[in-house]
Design an enzyme around this catalytic site. Structure first.
Site, PDB file in Angstrom:
ATOM      1  CB  THR A 130      -0.906  -0.002   1.245  1.00  0.00           C
ATOM      2  OG1 THR A 130      -1.615  -1.246   1.264  1.00  0.00           O
ATOM      3  CG2 THR A 130      -1.891   1.150   1.215  1.00  0.00           C
ATOM      4  CD  GLU A 158      -3.356  -9.167  -1.079  1.00  0.00           C
ATOM      5  OE1 GLU A 158      -2.632  -9.633  -1.958  1.00  0.00           O
ATOM      6  OE2 GLU A 158      -4.528  -9.558  -0.887  1.00  0.00           O
ATOM      7  CG  PHE A 159      -8.328  -5.255  -1.756  1.00  0.00           C
ATOM      8  CD1 PHE A 159      -8.584  -3.948  -1.343  1.00  0.00           C
ATOM      9  CD2 PHE A 159      -8.007  -5.472  -3.082  1.00  0.00           C
ATOM     10  CE1 PHE A 159      -8.526  -2.887  -2.250  1.00  0.00           C
ATOM     11  CE2 PHE A 159      -7.942  -4.419  -3.994  1.00  0.00           C
ATOM     12  CZ  PHE A 159      -8.205  -3.123  -3.574  1.00  0.00           C
ATOM     13  CG  ASN A 219      -7.449  -0.655   4.323  1.00  0.00           C
ATOM     14  OD1 ASN A 219      -8.204  -1.595   4.134  1.00  0.00           O
ATOM     15  ND2 ASN A 219      -6.166  -0.822   4.606  1.00  0.00           N
ATOM     16  CE1 TYR A 264     -17.094  -6.421  12.672  1.00  0.00           C
ATOM     17  CE2 TYR A 264     -15.702  -5.025  14.035  1.00  0.00           C
ATOM     18  CZ  TYR A 264     -15.937  -5.700  12.846  1.00  0.00           C
ATOM     19  OH  TYR A 264     -14.998  -5.644  11.857  1.00  0.00           O
ATOM     20  CB  CYS A 273      -3.705  -2.163   7.037  1.00  0.00           C
ATOM     21  SG  CYS A 273      -2.511  -3.275   6.277  1.00  0.00           S
TER      22      CYS A 273
HETATM   23  N1  LIG Z   1      -0.670  -7.060   6.535  1.00  0.00           N
HETATM   24  C1  LIG Z   1      -1.805  -6.921   5.851  1.00  0.00           C
HETATM   25  O1  LIG Z   1      -2.842  -7.449   6.220  1.00  0.00           O
HETATM   26  C2  LIG Z   1      -1.828  -6.100   4.586  1.00  0.00           C
HETATM   27  C3  LIG Z   1      -2.978  -6.123   3.790  1.00  0.00           C
HETATM   28  C4  LIG Z   1      -2.994  -5.369   2.619  1.00  0.00           C
HETATM   29  C5  LIG Z   1      -1.886  -4.611   2.266  1.00  0.00           C
HETATM   30  N2  LIG Z   1      -0.789  -4.585   3.068  1.00  0.00           N
HETATM   31  C6  LIG Z   1       0.367  -3.788   2.636  1.00  0.00           C
HETATM   32  O2  LIG Z   1       1.349  -4.677   2.100  1.00  0.00           O
HETATM   33  C7  LIG Z   1       2.670  -4.211   2.400  1.00  0.00           C
HETATM   34  C8  LIG Z   1       3.433  -5.286   3.152  1.00  0.00           C
HETATM   35  O3  LIG Z   1       2.792  -5.502   4.387  1.00  0.00           O
HETATM   36  P1  LIG Z   1       3.165  -6.748   5.306  1.00  0.00           P
HETATM   37  O4  LIG Z   1       2.165  -6.763   6.407  1.00  0.00           O
HETATM   38  O5  LIG Z   1       3.332  -7.968   4.462  1.00  0.00           O
HETATM   39  O6  LIG Z   1       4.604  -6.295   5.844  1.00  0.00           O
HETATM   40  P2  LIG Z   1       5.663  -7.196   6.621  1.00  0.00           P
HETATM   41  O7  LIG Z   1       6.436  -6.274   7.482  1.00  0.00           O
HETATM   42  O8  LIG Z   1       4.984  -8.384   7.233  1.00  0.00           O
HETATM   43  O9  LIG Z   1       6.610  -7.767   5.461  1.00  0.00           O
HETATM   44  C9  LIG Z   1       7.457  -6.966   4.705  1.00  0.00           C
HETATM   45  C10 LIG Z   1       8.660  -7.796   4.301  1.00  0.00           C
HETATM   46  O10 LIG Z   1       9.463  -7.031   3.403  1.00  0.00           O
HETATM   47  C11 LIG Z   1      10.825  -7.334   3.680  1.00  0.00           C
HETATM   48  N3  LIG Z   1      11.698  -6.306   3.125  1.00  0.00           N
HETATM   49  C12 LIG Z   1      11.925  -5.038   3.573  1.00  0.00           C
HETATM   50  N4  LIG Z   1      12.795  -4.399   2.776  1.00  0.00           N
HETATM   51  C13 LIG Z   1      13.128  -5.275   1.788  1.00  0.00           C
HETATM   52  C14 LIG Z   1      13.978  -5.191   0.668  1.00  0.00           C
HETATM   53  N5  LIG Z   1      14.679  -4.095   0.386  1.00  0.00           N
HETATM   54  N6  LIG Z   1      14.095  -6.271  -0.130  1.00  0.00           N
HETATM   55  C15 LIG Z   1      13.405  -7.411   0.140  1.00  0.00           C
HETATM   56  N7  LIG Z   1      12.564  -7.539   1.198  1.00  0.00           N
HETATM   57  C16 LIG Z   1      12.437  -6.487   2.008  1.00  0.00           C
HETATM   58  C17 LIG Z   1      10.871  -7.414   5.186  1.00  0.00           C
HETATM   59  O11 LIG Z   1      12.022  -8.098   5.622  1.00  0.00           O
HETATM   60  C18 LIG Z   1       9.567  -8.167   5.472  1.00  0.00           C
HETATM   61  O12 LIG Z   1       9.764  -9.561   5.493  1.00  0.00           O
HETATM   62  C19 LIG Z   1       2.482  -2.919   3.181  1.00  0.00           C
HETATM   63  O13 LIG Z   1       2.507  -1.848   2.284  1.00  0.00           O
HETATM   64  C20 LIG Z   1       1.078  -3.062   3.748  1.00  0.00           C
HETATM   65  O14 LIG Z   1       0.472  -1.819   3.967  1.00  0.00           O
HETATM   66  C21 LIG Z   1      -0.729  -5.330   4.215  1.00  0.00           C
END
Ligand SMILES: NC(=O)c1ccc[n+]([C@@H]2O[C@H](COP(=O)([O-])OP(=O)(O)OC[C@H]3O[C@@H](n4cnc5c(N)ncnc54)[C@H](O)[C@@H]3O)[C@@H](O)[C@H]2O)c1
Length: 485
Positions: A130, A158-159, A219, A264, A273
């Protein structure tokens, strides 16, 4: 197709795993070597230490070495790749803007590699993270800076909802693709071929900027529903006599125009997020010179909600937390995940410590390791030493003066009996999730029950519970605490 997923956290790992199920050759790359080693082991416990999602470890183990590969080094594998997915963390800065440093590191590294490739077949770089509106354009300019040729950029937000990531990736309600050219749309249509003509899944092709905006508006609208019910429904049922919260919800949401999702009441929505995305949207709109009153109100209500039950305990139940022992049940931000990012429990524990509790006895079915990591830092705050970690809810409740339910784990629904078997009144139960259907049993046995979205119910005899502060006056809830601007 040959795909590289960059970033293997809560989004990247499920995405890579589910793509590999469809027979694509998927390479999942991360800079975190211990995380990659855990995934490469194929061992469920090791994988779940990082991303705990139902069914995920099985898919990883099934496809490992056949369709799914993990690496900390992409230098040798970029040649011949059709699509890169960027699933990098984009946390908030203090001013609400998005910290793009991890993302920028990743795309500069990638640009450097792609700038030197031999095979000049078309490659599409897709943002799944995001990211602020305009980031696909930024990605494009960084690639040009590195001399990358024959590439396209796209936004494919991603949703998925945590706790349901595998299902959310296998059967999403929509796939949104924002790209500039028919050629790139076509490549992504091939990649997502199983979804393109699906009867139930909406497959939307639009501009990169629209796709980026869809993620933020989705969101913040979801958080608006939650804050509406917390800020209006819960307040009404707490302040006025004889309003039944559950009936209020059924009556209002019977209207087909009104969403049942979000109806709820709770101690606020956590997770990585909602809070960061609404702050980022506020920041982006403010920078564009636009008003953001509604977004600011939604954000404030949600933040206030995370700890206001502690204030109600003090002002309504006259509970003096000083030197008390309190059980905190549920530490993850919601059930079925071990993720504690922005969890209400973090705020609750902070508020309890600042109120001078002697000890906090913590329990969560999945997030105990995560909790130890969050709070194990004596240098940061020696008060964290007052937290102890327990294997079961019964063990955590033992010897406490009060308990706080922070997460909606199903196993907490039966807690009324556990409490009665483990703790004696006077005893205060703070229910941040309305998890106890048989609370009346507790109240008639002398326990005090303070739920979100309902009035304080005094156990009998109500007047002489020794935990109360003598002479303390109850203030109207709206004035209890300053709501952050
Ligand atoms: N968590 C959710 O439910 C969700 C849902 C929708 C969208 N998003 C979005 O998706 C994105 C990722 O979220 P997440 O929850 O998976 O984050 P996260 O912190 O769980 O994972 C991110 C990963 O990226 C890796 N990383 C960082 N820098 C890097 C680099 N230079 N090269 C390779 N890997 C690298 C980190 O080591 C980590 O493993 C964010 O923008 C978030 O807003 C998250």
């Amino acid at each position: 197709m040959k795909i590289i997923v960059i970033g293997t956290g809560y989004v990247g790992l499920p995405h890579a795993a589910v793509l590999s199920e469809y027979g694509h050759e998927v390479h999942a790359y991360d800079i975190d070597a211990t995380r990659i080693a855990a995934y490469q082991s194929g061992d469920a416990d090791s994988i779940e230490r990082y991303v705990n999602e139902p069914g995920l470890a099985d898919i990883v183990a099934e496809n490992l070495g056949r369709y799914l590969f993990f690496t900390t080094d992409i230098n040798g594998i970029v040649e011949g790749t059709d699509v890169f997915f960027l699933c990098i963390n984009t946390p908030p800065n203090r001013d609400g803007s998005t910290d793009m440093s991890y993302y920028l590191d990743a795309i500069h590294h990638l640009g450097g590699l792609l700038g030197q490739r031999q095979n000049q077949q078309r490659v599409v770089l897709v943002n799944k993270s995001t990211v602020p509106i305009g980031t696909a354009r930024l990605l494009e300019s960084v690639m040009r800076e590195h001399g990358v040729e024959n590439f396209g950029v796209a936004s494919n937000p991603e949703f998925l909802a945590q706790g349901n990531a595998v299902e959310g990736s296998r059967r999403p309600d929509r796939i949104v693709i924002g790209a500039d050219t028919a050629e790139d749309m076509q490549i992504l249509r091939r990649l997502y071929s199983q979804f393109v003509n699906h009867v139930r899944i909406r497959y939307l092709e639009t501009t990169p900027e629209t796709a980026e905006a869809i993620k933020y508006v989705s969101n913040t609208l979801l958080l608006t529903y939650i804050s509406f019910w917390n800020g209006v429904g819960a307040r009404l049922a707490e302040a006025m006599p004889n309003i039944r919260m559950e009936d209020l919800k059924v009556g209002v949401t019977a209207d087909a125009r009104i969403s049942t999702w979000g109806s709820y009441v709770s101690n606020g929505a956590g997770g990585s997020c909602f809070g960061k995305d609404i702050q980022s949207l506020i920041y982006q709109l403010n920078r564009a010179g636009r008003k953001t009153d509604i977004l600011q109100a939604v954000y404030n209500i949600n933040e206030y909600q995370k700890t206001y039950l502690i204030d109600r305990a003090i002002h309504e139940a006259h509970f003096n937390f000083n030197q008390k022992t309190v059980a905190v049940l549920g530490l993850s931000f919601k059930k079925r995940t071990n993720d504690m990012r922005d969890s209400a429990a973090l705020g609750v524990v902070g508020a309890l410590l600042s109120r001078g509790v002697r000890a906090i006895r913590a329990y969560d079915p999945l997030a105990m390791d995560e909790a130890r990591r969050s709070w194990f830092n004596p240098d940061k705050n020696h008060l964290f030493e007052r937290i102890s970690y327990h294997e079961t809810a019964v063990e955590a409740i033992d010897g406490t003066d009060a308990l706080y339910i922070s997460t909606d784990w199903e196993e907490f629904r039966g807690l009324a009996r556990t409490i009665q078997a483990t703790a004696r009144p006077p005893y205060l139960v703070m229910d941040g999730r309305r998890m106890l259907p048989d609370f009346d049993m507790l109240v008639s046995a002398g326990y005090d029950y303070l739920p979100v979205g309902g009035p304080l119910l005094h156990g009998w005899p109500a007047s002489d519970a020794p935990y109360r502060e003598n002479g303390s006056t109850a203030a109207p809830i709206a004035e209890l605490r300053h709501v952050p601007a």
